[in-house]
Design a protein around this motif. Structure first.
Motif, PDB file in Angstrom:
ATOM      1  N   UNK A 116       0.856  -1.193   0.000  1.00  0.00           N
ATOM      2  CA  UNK A 116       0.000   0.000   0.000  1.00  0.00           C
ATOM      3  C   UNK A 116       0.888   1.238   0.000  1.00  0.00           C
ATOM      4  N   UNK A 117       0.248   2.374  -0.245  1.00  0.00           N
ATOM      5  CA  UNK A 117       0.888   3.670  -0.092  1.00  0.00           C
ATOM      6  C   UNK A 117       0.291   4.308   1.161  1.00  0.00           C
ATOM      7  N   UNK A 118       1.138   4.615   2.117  1.00  0.00           N
ATOM      8  CA  UNK A 118       0.694   5.270   3.341  1.00  0.00           C
ATOM      9  C   UNK A 118       0.419   6.739   3.031  1.00  0.00           C
ATOM     10  N   UNK A 119      -0.687   7.245   3.536  1.00  0.00           N
ATOM     11  CA  UNK A 119      -1.053   8.646   3.331  1.00  0.00           C
ATOM     12  C   UNK A 119       0.066   9.571   3.799  1.00  0.00           C
ATOM     13  N   UNK A 120       0.249  10.673   3.090  1.00  0.00           N
ATOM     14  CA  UNK A 120       1.316  11.640   3.403  1.00  0.00           C
ATOM     15  C   UNK A 120       1.363  12.005   4.889  1.00  0.00           C
ATOM     16  N   UNK A 121       0.213  12.211   5.491  1.00  0.00           N
ATOM     17  CA  UNK A 121       0.154  12.632   6.891  1.00  0.00           C
ATOM     18  C   UNK A 121       0.655  11.549   7.848  1.00  0.00           C
ATOM     19  N   UNK A 122       0.763  10.326   7.371  1.00  0.00           N
ATOM     20  CA  UNK A 122       1.138   9.200   8.225  1.00  0.00           C
ATOM     21  C   UNK A 122       2.540   8.670   7.974  1.00  0.00           C
TER      22      UNK A 122
ATOM     23  N   UNK B 126       7.291  -4.916  -5.552  1.00  0.00           N
ATOM     24  CA  UNK B 126       5.944  -4.343  -5.570  1.00  0.00           C
ATOM     25  C   UNK B 126       5.683  -3.587  -6.864  1.00  0.00           C
ATOM     26  N   UNK B 127       4.403  -3.426  -7.178  1.00  0.00           N
ATOM     27  CA  UNK B 127       3.997  -2.652  -8.342  1.00  0.00           C
ATOM     28  C   UNK B 127       4.166  -1.161  -8.036  1.00  0.00           C
ATOM     29  N   UNK B 128       4.982  -0.493  -8.828  1.00  0.00           N
ATOM     30  CA  UNK B 128       5.232   0.945  -8.718  1.00  0.00           C
ATOM     31  C   UNK B 128       5.479   1.394  -7.272  1.00  0.00           C
ATOM     32  N   UNK B 129       6.540   0.874  -6.650  1.00  0.00           N
ATOM     33  CA  UNK B 129       6.836   1.281  -5.266  1.00  0.00           C
ATOM     34  C   UNK B 129       7.263   2.746  -5.183  1.00  0.00           C
ATOM     35  N   UNK B 130       6.918   3.358  -4.081  1.00  0.00           N
ATOM     36  CA  UNK B 130       7.302   4.732  -3.788  1.00  0.00           C
ATOM     37  C   UNK B 130       8.265   4.666  -2.603  1.00  0.00           C
ATOM     38  N   UNK B 131       9.454   5.195  -2.752  1.00  0.00           N
ATOM     39  CA  UNK B 131      10.489   5.066  -1.721  1.00  0.00           C
ATOM     40  C   UNK B 131      10.035   5.581  -0.363  1.00  0.00           C
ATOM     41  N   UNK B 132       9.164   6.574  -0.355  1.00  0.00           N
ATOM     42  CA  UNK B 132       8.731   7.169   0.905  1.00  0.00           C
ATOM     43  C   UNK B 132       7.435   6.569   1.439  1.00  0.00           C
ATOM     44  N   UNK B 133       6.451   6.351   0.556  1.00  0.00           N
ATOM     45  CA  UNK B 133       5.104   5.976   0.993  1.00  0.00           C
ATOM     46  C   UNK B 133       4.799   4.487   0.984  1.00  0.00           C
ATOM     47  N   UNK B 134       5.533   3.689   0.222  1.00  0.00           N
ATOM     48  CA  UNK B 134       5.209   2.277   0.092  1.00  0.00           C
ATOM     49  C   UNK B 134       5.512   1.501   1.359  1.00  0.00           C
ATOM     50  N   UNK B 135       4.559   0.659   1.737  1.00  0.00           N
ATOM     51  CA  UNK B 135       4.723  -0.229   2.889  1.00  0.00           C
ATOM     52  C   UNK B 135       4.039  -1.553   2.593  1.00  0.00           C
ATOM     53  N   UNK B 136       4.501  -2.591   3.256  1.00  0.00           N
ATOM     54  CA  UNK B 136       3.811  -3.870   3.241  1.00  0.00           C
ATOM     55  C   UNK B 136       2.942  -3.906   4.486  1.00  0.00           C
ATOM     56  N   UNK B 137       1.644  -4.098   4.301  1.00  0.00           N
ATOM     57  CA  UNK B 137       0.732  -4.031   5.437  1.00  0.00           C
ATOM     58  C   UNK B 137       0.958  -5.156   6.435  1.00  0.00           C
TER      59      UNK B 137
END
Length: 107
Positions: free
Chosen positions: A51-57, A75-86
């Motif tokens: 998932x992508x964690x919301x900016x505020x989190x 992962x599909x299109x990982x974001x270095x800052x927001x991507x996490x494995x739930x």
């Protein structure tokens, strides 16, 4: 118990309460939230609960450990800052209000 908002790629929101001690992935699985497949069952051996964690989190969730960093490479299109494995996000009262967004697909 924490209230977590899961947002599908389509924009559909699911707000559920997840018991402390479970993971964000287990909360999705137990509440039939589409978009989090969790093929490995939470063993951090795949990237299908990405998932992508919301900016505020981003700064409020615990830091990623090396194994999660490695799995996010798949992962599909990982974001270095927001991507996490739930499966790696343990629910506590501190996560009450967490918002996560699903990618277009899980791979």
């Amino acid at each position: 118990m924490a209230k977590i908002t899961y947002i599908e790629h389509s924009g559909t929101e699911h707000v559920v309460e997840v018991a402390n001690g479970l993971t964000v992935m287990e909360g999705a699985r137990d509440n039939n939230i589409p978009g989090i497949e969790a093929d490995c069952g939470g063993a951090c051996a795949c990237s299908t609960c990405h998932v992508y964690v919301d900016d505020a989190w981003v700064s409020k969730v615990p830091a990623k450990e090396a194994m999660e960093e490695d799995m996010l490479d798949f992962a599909y299109e990982p974001d270095a800052e927001k991507s996490r494995l739930t499966c790696q996000l343990k629910v506590t009262d501190a996560l009450d209000g967490l918002i996560v967004r699903m990618p277009e697909k899980q791979i």
